[in-house]
Design a protein around this motif. Structure first.
Motif, PDB file in Angstrom:
ATOM      1  N   ASN A  42       0.841  -1.193   0.000  1.00 36.32           N
ATOM      2  CA  ASN A  42       0.000   0.000   0.000  1.00 36.32           C
ATOM      3  C   ASN A  42       0.881   1.249   0.000  1.00 36.32           C
ATOM      4  O   ASN A  42       2.102   1.168   0.107  1.00 36.32           O
ATOM      5  CB  ASN A  42      -0.967  -0.008   1.195  1.00 36.32           C
ATOM      6  CG  ASN A  42      -0.237  -0.163   2.517  1.00 36.32           C
ATOM      7  OD1 ASN A  42       0.707   0.575   2.814  1.00 36.32           O
ATOM      8  ND2 ASN A  42      -0.661  -1.120   3.327  1.00 36.32           N
ATOM      9  N   ALA A  43       0.232   2.398  -0.118  1.00 39.65           N
ATOM     10  CA  ALA A  43       0.952   3.670  -0.198  1.00 39.65           C
ATOM     11  C   ALA A  43       1.722   3.960   1.089  1.00 39.65           C
ATOM     12  O   ALA A  43       2.816   4.532   1.044  1.00 39.65           O
ATOM     13  CB  ALA A  43      -0.023   4.801  -0.499  1.00 39.65           C
ATOM     14  N   SER A  44       1.187   3.565   2.217  1.00 39.86           N
ATOM     15  CA  SER A  44       1.877   3.812   3.487  1.00 39.86           C
ATOM     16  C   SER A  44       3.228   3.118   3.516  1.00 39.86           C
ATOM     17  O   SER A  44       4.223   3.698   3.950  1.00 39.86           O
ATOM     18  CB  SER A  44       1.014   3.335   4.659  1.00 39.86           C
ATOM     19  OG  SER A  44      -0.138   4.116   4.770  1.00 39.86           O
ATOM     20  N   GLU A  45       3.286   1.872   3.049  1.00 40.54           N
ATOM     21  CA  GLU A  45       4.557   1.151   3.012  1.00 40.54           C
ATOM     22  C   GLU A  45       5.552   1.852   2.097  1.00 40.54           C
ATOM     23  O   GLU A  45       6.731   1.978   2.430  1.00 40.54           O
ATOM     24  CB  GLU A  45       4.356  -0.276   2.523  1.00 40.54           C
ATOM     25  CG  GLU A  45       3.800  -1.218   3.546  1.00 40.54           C
ATOM     26  CD  GLU A  45       3.762  -2.648   3.046  1.00 40.54           C
ATOM     27  OE1 GLU A  45       4.318  -2.944   1.962  1.00 40.54           O
ATOM     28  OE2 GLU A  45       3.173  -3.480   3.753  1.00 40.54           O
ATOM     29  N   ALA A  46       5.085   2.300   0.935  1.00 44.07           N
ATOM     30  CA  ALA A  46       5.971   2.982  -0.011  1.00 44.07           C
ATOM     31  C   ALA A  46       6.506   4.287   0.578  1.00 44.07           C
ATOM     32  O   ALA A  46       7.696   4.598   0.451  1.00 44.07           O
ATOM     33  CB  ALA A  46       5.230   3.243  -1.325  1.00 44.07           C
ATOM     34  N   MET A  47       5.645   5.044   1.243  1.00 39.50           N
ATOM     35  CA  MET A  47       6.072   6.305   1.859  1.00 39.50           C
ATOM     36  C   MET A  47       7.076   6.052   2.982  1.00 39.50           C
ATOM     37  O   MET A  47       8.069   6.781   3.107  1.00 39.50           O
ATOM     38  CB  MET A  47       4.868   7.078   2.393  1.00 39.50           C
ATOM     39  CG  MET A  47       3.945   7.598   1.315  1.00 39.50           C
ATOM     40  SD  MET A  47       4.700   8.848   0.278  1.00 39.50           S
ATOM     41  CE  MET A  47       4.800  10.204   1.428  1.00 39.50           C
ATOM     42  N   ARG A  48       6.835   5.036   3.796  1.00 37.81           N
ATOM     43  CA  ARG A  48       7.783   4.735   4.879  1.00 37.81           C
ATOM     44  C   ARG A  48       9.146   4.341   4.318  1.00 37.81           C
ATOM     45  O   ARG A  48      10.185   4.765   4.833  1.00 37.81           O
ATOM     46  CB  ARG A  48       7.228   3.639   5.784  1.00 37.81           C
ATOM     47  CG  ARG A  48       6.145   4.131   6.726  1.00 37.81           C
ATOM     48  CD  ARG A  48       5.799   3.102   7.786  1.00 37.81           C
ATOM     49  NE  ARG A  48       5.271   1.868   7.217  1.00 37.81           N
ATOM     50  CZ  ARG A  48       3.973   1.637   6.998  1.00 37.81           C
ATOM     51  NH1 ARG A  48       3.074   2.556   7.288  1.00 37.81           N
ATOM     52  NH2 ARG A  48       3.583   0.480   6.489  1.00 37.81           N
ATOM     53  N   ALA A  49       9.149   3.551   3.239  1.00 39.70           N
ATOM     54  CA  ALA A  49      10.416   3.162   2.615  1.00 39.70           C
ATOM     55  C   ALA A  49      11.159   4.382   2.084  1.00 39.70           C
ATOM     56  O   ALA A  49      12.373   4.503   2.259  1.00 39.70           O
ATOM     57  CB  ALA A  49      10.156   2.156   1.490  1.00 39.70           C
ATOM     58  N   ALA A  50      10.431   5.284   1.459  1.00 41.46           N
ATOM     59  CA  ALA A  50      11.056   6.506   0.931  1.00 41.46           C
ATOM     60  C   ALA A  50      11.659   7.341   2.052  1.00 41.46           C
ATOM     61  O   ALA A  50      12.777   7.850   1.934  1.00 41.46           O
ATOM     62  CB  ALA A  50      10.028   7.318   0.148  1.00 41.46           C
ATOM     63  N   LEU A  51      10.931   7.469   3.139  1.00 42.11           N
ATOM     64  CA  LEU A  51      11.428   8.271   4.265  1.00 42.11           C
ATOM     65  C   LEU A  51      12.626   7.614   4.940  1.00 42.11           C
ATOM     66  O   LEU A  51      13.545   8.303   5.388  1.00 42.11           O
ATOM     67  CB  LEU A  51      10.306   8.529   5.267  1.00 42.11           C
ATOM     68  CG  LEU A  51       9.233   9.482   4.756  1.00 42.11           C
ATOM     69  CD1 LEU A  51       8.034   9.484   5.697  1.00 42.11           C
ATOM     70  CD2 LEU A  51       9.790  10.873   4.575  1.00 42.11           C
ATOM     71  N   ARG A  52      12.636   6.281   4.984  1.00 41.59           N
ATOM     72  CA  ARG A  52      13.813   5.598   5.552  1.00 41.59           C
ATOM     73  C   ARG A  52      15.051   5.882   4.715  1.00 41.59           C
ATOM     74  O   ARG A  52      16.156   6.021   5.247  1.00 41.59           O
ATOM     75  CB  ARG A  52      13.567   4.090   5.639  1.00 41.59           C
ATOM     76  CG  ARG A  52      12.748   3.670   6.830  1.00 41.59           C
ATOM     77  CD  ARG A  52      12.778   2.167   7.043  1.00 41.59           C
ATOM     78  NE  ARG A  52      12.170   1.442   5.945  1.00 41.59           N
ATOM     79  CZ  ARG A  52      10.873   1.143   5.843  1.00 41.59           C
ATOM     80  NH1 ARG A  52      10.031   1.526   6.784  1.00 41.59           N
ATOM     81  NH2 ARG A  52      10.431   0.469   4.808  1.00 41.59           N
ATOM     82  N   LEU A  53      14.892   5.976   3.397  1.00 46.47           N
ATOM     83  CA  LEU A  53      16.030   6.302   2.525  1.00 46.47           C
ATOM     84  C   LEU A  53      16.462   7.754   2.678  1.00 46.47           C
ATOM     85  O   LEU A  53      17.644   8.074   2.569  1.00 46.47           O
ATOM     86  CB  LEU A  53      15.672   6.029   1.060  1.00 46.47           C
ATOM     87  CG  LEU A  53      15.517   4.562   0.680  1.00 46.47           C
ATOM     88  CD1 LEU A  53      14.968   4.444  -0.737  1.00 46.47           C
ATOM     89  CD2 LEU A  53      16.843   3.841   0.804  1.00 46.47           C
ATOM     90  N   LEU A  54      15.532   8.645   2.916  1.00 44.09           N
ATOM     91  CA  LEU A  54      15.817  10.070   3.051  1.00 44.09           C
ATOM     92  C   LEU A  54      16.451  10.411   4.401  1.00 44.09           C
ATOM     93  O   LEU A  54      17.286  11.320   4.487  1.00 44.09           O
ATOM     94  CB  LEU A  54      14.530  10.867   2.868  1.00 44.09           C
ATOM     95  CG  LEU A  54      14.621  12.376   2.982  1.00 44.09           C
ATOM     96  CD1 LEU A  54      15.529  12.954   1.908  1.00 44.09           C
ATOM     97  CD2 LEU A  54      13.232  12.984   2.893  1.00 44.09           C
ATOM     98  N   GLU A  55      16.090   9.689   5.438  1.00 44.18           N
ATOM     99  CA  GLU A  55      16.522  10.041   6.794  1.00 44.18           C
ATOM    100  C   GLU A  55      18.039  10.146   6.962  1.00 44.18           C
ATOM    101  O   GLU A  55      18.526  11.148   7.503  1.00 44.18           O
ATOM    102  CB  GLU A  55      15.931   9.051   7.804  1.00 44.18           C
ATOM    103  CG  GLU A  55      16.237   9.423   9.234  1.00 44.18           C
ATOM    104  CD  GLU A  55      15.606   8.450  10.221  1.00 44.18           C
ATOM    105  OE1 GLU A  55      15.454   8.846  11.379  1.00 44.18           O
ATOM    106  OE2 GLU A  55      15.290   7.319   9.838  1.00 44.18           O
ATOM    107  N   PRO A  56      18.854   9.166   6.521  1.00 42.94           N
ATOM    108  CA  PRO A  56      20.309   9.306   6.709  1.00 42.94           C
ATOM    109  C   PRO A  56      20.891  10.515   5.984  1.00 42.94           C
ATOM    110  O   PRO A  56      21.788  11.181   6.503  1.00 42.94           O
ATOM    111  CB  PRO A  56      20.881   8.012   6.128  1.00 42.94           C
ATOM    112  CG  PRO A  56      19.751   7.062   6.033  1.00 42.94           C
ATOM    113  CD  PRO A  56      18.505   7.883   5.921  1.00 42.94           C
TER     114      PRO A  56
END
Length: 78
Positions: free
Chosen positions: A42-56
């Protein structure tokens, strides 16, 4: 409102408070394609993955800014 938009609007963080986001049609399409390919459920999973990549990246940038601020203070003190 599409189901994808409802997922994005209903995205909840660890605090449990829902957040709303506006995204471009290109990003909406990208998320839809990721879901269609079964990469994400779902979109929530995709958004969380994107944010995990952006965080570092953002954390490193914040550290750089802090170091530059410290250097400016040291330089000003002489």
């Amino acid at each position: 409102m599409t189901a994808l938009q409802a997922h994005v609007i209903g995205l909840a963080w660890q605090t449990g408070s829902p957040r709303a986001f506006s995204i471009t049609s290109e990003l909406d399409h990208f998320i839809s394609m990721q879901i269609a390919s079964r990469r994400y459920q779902n979109a929530s999973e995709a958004m969380r993955a994107a944010l995990r990549l952006l965080e570092p990246e953002e954390t490193a940038e914040s550290l750089k800014r802090a170091r530059l601020g410290d250097q400016k203070i040291q330089h000003a003190r002489g």
